[in-house]
Design an enzyme around this catalytic site. Sequence first.
Site, PDB file in Angstrom:
ATOM      1  N   SER A 172       2.736  -2.475  -4.075  1.00  0.00           N
ATOM      2  CA  SER A 172       2.877  -3.008  -2.957  1.00  0.00           C
ATOM      3  C   SER A 172       3.726  -4.184  -2.632  1.00  0.00           C
ATOM      4  O   SER A 172       3.475  -5.117  -2.904  1.00  0.00           O
ATOM      5  CB  SER A 172       1.356  -3.857  -1.773  1.00  0.00           C
ATOM      6  OG  SER A 172       1.642  -3.914  -0.563  1.00  0.00           O
TER       7      SER A 172
ATOM      8  N   HIS B 222       3.661   1.235  -1.830  1.00  0.00           N
ATOM      9  CA  HIS B 222       3.018   1.125  -0.754  1.00  0.00           C
ATOM     10  C   HIS B 222       4.161   0.039   0.523  1.00  0.00           C
ATOM     11  O   HIS B 222       3.843  -0.942  -0.691  1.00  0.00           O
ATOM     12  CB  HIS B 222       1.789   0.681  -1.517  1.00  0.00           C
ATOM     13  CG  HIS B 222       0.667   0.346  -0.508  1.00  0.00           C
ATOM     14  ND1 HIS B 222      -0.253   1.119   0.202  1.00  0.00           N
ATOM     15  CD2 HIS B 222       0.295  -0.666   0.313  1.00  0.00           C
ATOM     16  CE1 HIS B 222      -0.905   0.219   1.187  1.00  0.00           C
ATOM     17  NE2 HIS B 222      -0.635  -0.429   1.323  1.00  0.00           N
TER      18      HIS B 222
ATOM     19  N   ASP C  54       3.880  -1.952   3.456  1.00  0.00           N
ATOM     20  CA  ASP C  54       2.739  -2.612   3.994  1.00  0.00           C
ATOM     21  C   ASP C  54       2.715  -3.054   6.285  1.00  0.00           C
ATOM     22  O   ASP C  54       3.552  -4.038   5.719  1.00  0.00           O
ATOM     23  CB  ASP C  54       1.294  -3.766   4.144  1.00  0.00           C
ATOM     24  CG  ASP C  54       1.302  -3.461   2.912  1.00  0.00           C
ATOM     25  OD1 ASP C  54      -0.353  -2.722   2.977  1.00  0.00           O
ATOM     26  OD2 ASP C  54       1.039  -3.733   1.706  1.00  0.00           O
TER      27      ASP C  54
ATOM     28  N   MET D  83       2.822  -4.204   9.426  1.00  0.00           N
ATOM     29  CA  MET D  83       1.704  -5.177   9.994  1.00  0.00           C
ATOM     30  C   MET D  83       2.546  -6.254  11.036  1.00  0.00           C
ATOM     31  O   MET D  83       3.505  -6.028  11.274  1.00  0.00           O
ATOM     32  CB  MET D  83       1.478  -6.688   9.483  1.00  0.00           C
ATOM     33  CG  MET D  83       0.537  -6.044   7.892  1.00  0.00           C
ATOM     34  SD  MET D  83       0.168  -7.973   7.158  1.00  0.00           S
ATOM     35  CE  MET D  83       0.118  -7.328   6.221  1.00  0.00           C
TER      36      MET D  83
ATOM     37  N   HIS E 215       1.252   2.200   5.200  1.00  0.00           N
ATOM     38  CA  HIS E 215      -0.211   1.887   5.619  1.00  0.00           C
ATOM     39  C   HIS E 215      -0.075   0.842   6.992  1.00  0.00           C
ATOM     40  O   HIS E 215       0.305   0.112   6.733  1.00  0.00           O
ATOM     41  CB  HIS E 215      -1.310   0.961   4.348  1.00  0.00           C
ATOM     42  CG  HIS E 215      -2.333  -0.252   4.672  1.00  0.00           C
ATOM     43  ND1 HIS E 215      -2.538  -1.206   3.771  1.00  0.00           N
ATOM     44  CD2 HIS E 215      -2.776  -0.258   5.698  1.00  0.00           C
ATOM     45  CE1 HIS E 215      -3.773  -1.236   4.668  1.00  0.00           C
ATOM     46  NE2 HIS E 215      -3.645  -0.386   5.788  1.00  0.00           N
TER      47      HIS E 215
ATOM     48  N   MET F  15      -1.256  -0.964   9.989  1.00  0.00           N
ATOM     49  CA  MET F  15      -2.074  -2.204   9.805  1.00  0.00           C
ATOM     50  C   MET F  15      -1.067  -3.203  11.982  1.00  0.00           C
ATOM     51  O   MET F  15      -0.999  -3.996  12.027  1.00  0.00           O
ATOM     52  CB  MET F  15      -2.175  -3.432   9.219  1.00  0.00           C
ATOM     53  CG  MET F  15      -2.780  -3.895   8.125  1.00  0.00           C
ATOM     54  SD  MET F  15      -2.627  -4.349   7.100  1.00  0.00           S
ATOM     55  CE  MET F  15      -1.233  -3.494   5.662  1.00  0.00           C
TER      56      MET F  15
ATOM     57  N   MET G 270     -10.537  -1.633   2.299  1.00  0.00           N
ATOM     58  CA  MET G 270      -9.936  -2.531   2.063  1.00  0.00           C
ATOM     59  C   MET G 270     -10.950  -3.153   1.432  1.00  0.00           C
ATOM     60  O   MET G 270     -11.883  -3.550   2.138  1.00  0.00           O
ATOM     61  CB  MET G 270      -9.370  -3.322   3.646  1.00  0.00           C
ATOM     62  CG  MET G 270      -7.921  -2.761   4.493  1.00  0.00           C
ATOM     63  SD  MET G 270      -6.926  -2.765   3.862  1.00  0.00           S
ATOM     64  CE  MET G 270      -6.816  -4.793   2.630  1.00  0.00           C
TER      65      MET G 270
ATOM     66  N   PHE H  57      -2.663 -10.182   4.086  1.00  0.00           N
ATOM     67  CA  PHE H  57      -2.245 -11.077   3.081  1.00  0.00           C
ATOM     68  C   PHE H  57      -2.492 -10.575   2.095  1.00  0.00           C
ATOM     69  O   PHE H  57      -3.025 -10.147   1.569  1.00  0.00           O
ATOM     70  CB  PHE H  57      -2.924 -12.639   3.828  1.00  0.00           C
ATOM     71  CG  PHE H  57      -2.194 -12.894   4.796  1.00  0.00           C
ATOM     72  CD1 PHE H  57      -1.150 -13.798   5.390  1.00  0.00           C
ATOM     73  CD2 PHE H  57      -3.389 -12.678   6.013  1.00  0.00           C
ATOM     74  CE1 PHE H  57      -1.518 -14.391   6.678  1.00  0.00           C
ATOM     75  CE2 PHE H  57      -3.263 -13.504   7.274  1.00  0.00           C
ATOM     76  CZ  PHE H  57      -2.331 -14.251   7.672  1.00  0.00           C
TER      77      PHE H  57
ATOM     78  N   ASP I 284      -7.339  -1.455  -1.780  1.00  0.00           N
ATOM     79  CA  ASP I 284      -6.280  -1.718  -1.131  1.00  0.00           C
ATOM     80  C   ASP I 284      -6.839  -3.747  -1.013  1.00  0.00           C
ATOM     81  O   ASP I 284      -7.551  -3.694  -0.046  1.00  0.00           O
ATOM     82  CB  ASP I 284      -5.752  -1.186   0.254  1.00  0.00           C
ATOM     83  CG  ASP I 284      -4.014  -2.323   0.325  1.00  0.00           C
ATOM     84  OD1 ASP I 284      -3.614  -3.231  -0.687  1.00  0.00           O
ATOM     85  OD2 ASP I 284      -4.032  -2.579   1.000  1.00  0.00           O
TER      86      ASP I 284
ATOM     87  N   GLY J 279      -6.930  -7.072  -3.879  1.00  0.00           N
ATOM     88  CA  GLY J 279      -7.388  -8.063  -4.724  1.00  0.00           C
ATOM     89  C   GLY J 279      -7.595  -7.314  -5.898  1.00  0.00           C
ATOM     90  O   GLY J 279      -8.718  -7.616  -6.617  1.00  0.00           O
TER      91      GLY J 279
HETATM   92  C1  DX5 Z   1      -2.479  -6.533   2.527  1.00  0.00           C
HETATM   93  C2  DX5 Z   1      -1.982  -5.503   2.193  1.00  0.00           C
HETATM   94  C3  DX5 Z   1      -1.694  -5.228   0.850  1.00  0.00           C
HETATM   95  C4  DX5 Z   1      -1.772  -6.209  -0.185  1.00  0.00           C
HETATM   96  C5  DX5 Z   1      -2.191  -6.339  -1.517  1.00  0.00           C
HETATM   97  O1  DX5 Z   1      -3.341  -6.676   3.924  1.00  0.00           O
HETATM   98  O2  DX5 Z   1      -2.657  -4.094   2.640  1.00  0.00           O
HETATM   99  O3  DX5 Z   1      -1.491  -3.471   0.491  1.00  0.00           O
HETATM  100  O4  DX5 Z   1      -0.455  -5.958  -0.774  1.00  0.00           O
HETATM  101  O5  DX5 Z   1      -2.192  -7.719  -2.000  1.00  0.00           O
HETATM  102  P1  DX5 Z   1      -2.802  -7.841  -3.358  1.00  0.00           P
HETATM  103  O6  DX5 Z   1      -3.095  -6.863  -4.214  1.00  0.00           O
HETATM  104  O7  DX5 Z   1      -2.291  -9.130  -3.957  1.00  0.00           O
HETATM  105  O8  DX5 Z   1      -4.421  -8.419  -2.581  1.00  0.00           O
HETATM  106 ZN    ZN Z   2      -2.001  -2.462   1.800  1.00  0.00          ZN
END
Ligand code: DX5
Ligand code: ZN
Length: 217
Positions: A7, A32, A34, A36, A65, A67, A136, A142, A174, A176
């Site tokens: 990501s 990947h 993201d 937002m 992705h 959001m 998720m 974040f 996706d 952690g």
């Molecule tokens: C969070 C994103 C993830 C994020 C994951 O809302 O969708 O893709 O980058 O980051 P890590 O792998 O550090 O949890």
């Molecule tokens: Zn993501």
Amino acid sequence: MAIVAPSFLSANFLTLEADCKMVNESEADWFHLDVMDGRFVPNITFGPMIIDFIRKATTKVCDVHLMIVEPEKYVEDFKKAGADILTVHLEACTHLHRNIEQIKSLGMQAGVALNPHTPVEALKEVLHDIDLVLIMSVNPGFGGQKFIQQTLQKITNLRRMIDEKGLATKIEIDGGVTLQNAPDIIKAGAHVLVAGNTVFKSKDPKDTIAQLKKITR
Ligand code: DX5
Ligand code: ZN
């Protein structure tokens, strides 16, 4: 073998080209990305313009992705920017089926993402229409958050639904994801591991990707 999707939320945007090159040269499968909007999630990142630049720096699959609220307004822009897979959030779509059809009509693969509180059963009526489910495993917004353990049960339940129907829908996890919990995630039935901090904050990102890639069910 796991599909690995670093990501770029955790990448260094000042030297983005170097991070693209690293991922290109690694065993990673997907980029990947993201998006937002500060409305669906409490953070703002980037949009089609940046993805257009990243697209030109890679030949790998562009996994976008979203959001954002009202994704239908931007689906065409993301297609033009080079998205191969476009994922919308179930919680952001009043007319989810219409959003899925719109994405597919433009020749992209369609994904649906679920927040931690949304049960996988909510996808029952559209599962056969989509290519990917993004579960998720943290609250979206974040990078670097802690994996929510209940996700493992969701993966098992969803994988059962997919297998019972004989579908080829992929399950992407996706949030952690670490080298420590990734084997359990794959064992539970996931196909795709998204990893932001685990890859980009590691000493040897390419090697971390290779280690994630090795994980089998
Ligand atoms: C969070 C994103 C993830 C994020 C994951 O809302 O969708 O893709 O980058 O980051 P890590 O792998 O550090 O949890
Ligand atoms: Zn993501």
